[in-house]
Design an enzyme around this catalytic site. Structure first.
Site, short mmCIF file in Angstrom:
data_model
loop_
_atom_site.label_atom_id
_atom_site.label_comp_id
_atom_site.label_asym_id
_atom_site.label_seq_id
_atom_site.Cartn_x
_atom_site.Cartn_y
_atom_site.Cartn_z
N HIS A 45 52.20 16.06 44.57
CA HIS A 45 53.15 17.16 44.83
C HIS A 45 54.03 16.74 45.99
CE1 HIS A 45 53.77 21.81 45.34
NE2 HIS A 45 54.86 21.13 45.65
N HIS B 159 58.35 16.38 46.83
CA HIS B 159 59.77 16.44 46.46
C HIS B 159 60.46 15.30 47.19
CE1 HIS B 159 59.17 20.56 44.86
NE2 HIS B 159 58.23 20.57 45.79
N HIS C 185 55.72 25.23 39.93
CA HIS C 185 55.31 25.88 41.17
C HIS C 185 55.01 27.35 40.83
CE1 HIS C 185 56.96 22.38 43.10
NE2 HIS C 185 56.91 22.89 44.32
N GLU D 8 52.93 30.41 45.14
CA GLU D 8 53.14 29.91 46.51
C GLU D 8 53.47 31.15 47.36
OE1 GLU D 8 56.59 27.36 46.97
OE2 GLU D 8 55.97 26.64 48.94
N ASP E 229 54.21 17.92 49.83
CA ASP E 229 55.35 18.78 49.48
C ASP E 229 56.68 18.22 50.01
OD1 ASP E 229 56.39 20.94 48.13
OD2 ASP E 229 55.70 22.47 49.54
N ASP E 230 56.98 18.47 51.26
CA ASP E 230 58.25 18.02 51.88
C ASP E 230 57.93 17.48 53.27
OD1 ASP E 230 60.25 19.24 49.85
OD2 ASP E 230 58.90 20.90 50.33
N1 ADE Z 1 61.43 22.64 46.72
C1 ADE Z 1 61.02 21.79 47.67
N2 ADE Z 1 59.90 22.25 48.25
C2 ADE Z 1 59.58 23.41 47.63
C3 ADE Z 1 58.54 24.35 47.76
N3 ADE Z 1 57.57 24.22 48.67
N4 ADE Z 1 58.54 25.43 46.97
C4 ADE Z 1 59.51 25.59 46.08
N5 ADE Z 1 60.51 24.74 45.90
C5 ADE Z 1 60.54 23.64 46.67
ZN ZN Z 2 56.70 21.86 46.14
#
Ligand code: ADE
Ligand code: ZN
Length: 338
Positions: free
Chosen positions: A19, A21, A199, A202, A280-281
């Site tokens: 997971h 991006h 997703h 969340e 994630d990011d």
């Molecule tokens: N795009 C990038 N990170 C995300 C996240 N945590 N939730 C939804 N979209 C995303």
């Molecule tokens: Zn994500």
């Protein structure tokens, strides 16, 4: 366990990232460099001021900054550099397999060609496979704040590159954009041979997880934090062994949870859910795979068995062949038993 011992154990675990991006791995240093060569003025005057802006109260506040950062990416080389920087970073953390998302619409809506984006990413992934021995899958994510029609046109653009894309996902602003909005395009994506993930849960309710499973027919849920609200849903996840790709540092930074001690992953493992940990990011949330493992293990007092289970789950939940899964899982077991 001592912090240094815990860090050393985590560093040595062979890990799978499921997971991530790729636009969320855009570190401020590289953002500045690419902005400069593309003659783009960033809204920030220093790396420190960018980092200071990374304070979020919710998912939308993050997304606004994340989409702005991505505007710097224009040429194939930019997408290559972004992906290569991510791969070298996770290589240093003993990540041996990645399944990464890219958001084509974030770029095509600005006039950057689908081919430009995917050529850059694909070249870096191939180089990573050859030179770093990192296997990979690529997931094209539809932006859920846009229409299903827009997702259909992205699906169409992806078809010449079908052999490079393993699955489709669904990301961006969750509340008010339920999985049900994308039923037709997910069905069409499956007909083209793409695997399906989304997703869900969340920020959104457990209903969205049900929809992702029942209507979109996904094979994994990204996040899924809210599933513990619903015992019938937990049973469903267990019956079908549906993986949840959790992102603990992201959850804290986006205020999905108040503090790491509240993270549901330990309870999920106790229930036997196929829970996994990812970043994630990472450029926005303060850590890659190792930091996510470390902060979670520290806050929830996870023991070696639980760490081993998380690592095994990462491979189990991946789209690797049965043989490759078995090989990685036996390496994880060997690592913990040696
Ligand atoms: N795009 C990038 N990170 C995300 C996240 N945590 N939730 C939804 N979209 C995303
Ligand atoms: Zn994500």
């Amino acid at each position: 366990m001592e912090s240094s011992e815990l860090k050393e154990i985590i560093q040595g675990i062979p890990k799978a990232e499921l997971h991530l991006h790729i636009e969320g791995s855009f570190e401020p240093e590289l953002m500045f460099e690419i902005a400069k060569r593309n003659n783009i003025d960033l809204a920030y005057d220093s790396i420190e001021s960018i980092k200071k802006a990374y304070k979020f109260n919710n998912l939308q506040e993050f997304l606004d900054i994340y989409y702005t950062g991505a505007q710097v990416l224009i040429h194939e080389q930019d997408f290559f550099d972004l992906t290569w920087a991510y791969l070298t970073k996770v290589h240093s953390q003993n990540v041996v397999h990645v399944e990464i998302f890219f958001d084509p619409q974030t770029h095509t809506d600005r006039g950057v060609g689908f081919d430009v984006v995917i050529n850059g990413i694909h070249k870096a992934l191939e180089k990573g496979k050859q030179e770093l021995n990192i296997s990979y899958k690529l997931i094209m994510s539809y932006l859920r704040h846009l229409s299903e029609e827009a997702a259909f046109s992205t699906l169409e653009s992806s078809l010449p590159f079908k052999d490079w894309i393993d699955g489709v996902g669904l990301d961006s602003s969750e509340m008010g954009n339920p999985p049900s909005k994308f039923v037709n395009v997910f069905k069409a994506s499956a007909n083209h041979g793409y695997q399906l993930v989304a997703h869900a849960g969340e920020e959104g309710p457990s209903d969205y997880i049900w929809e992702a499973l029942d209507l979109l027919k996904v094979v994994r849920i990204d996040h899924g934090n809210r599933c513990l609200d619903d015992e019938a849903l937990v049973q469903r996840l267990l019956e079908q062994n549906i993986p949840l790709t959790l992102c603990p540092l992201s959850n804290v930074e986006l205020k999905v949870i108040q503090k790491m001690e509240d993270h549901p992953v330990r309870k999920m493992l106790d229930k036997g859910i196929l829970a996994t940990i990812h970043s994630d990011d990472p450029a926005y949330f303060g850590g890659y795979m190792n930091e996510n493992y470390y902060e979670t293990a520290k806050a929830l007092d996870l023991d070696k068995n639980q760490l081993m289970q998380l690592a095994i789950n990462g491979f189990e939940a991946s789209w690797l062949s049965t043989e490759a899964k078995e090989k990685h899982i036996s390496e994880v077991k060997e690592y913990f038993n040696s």
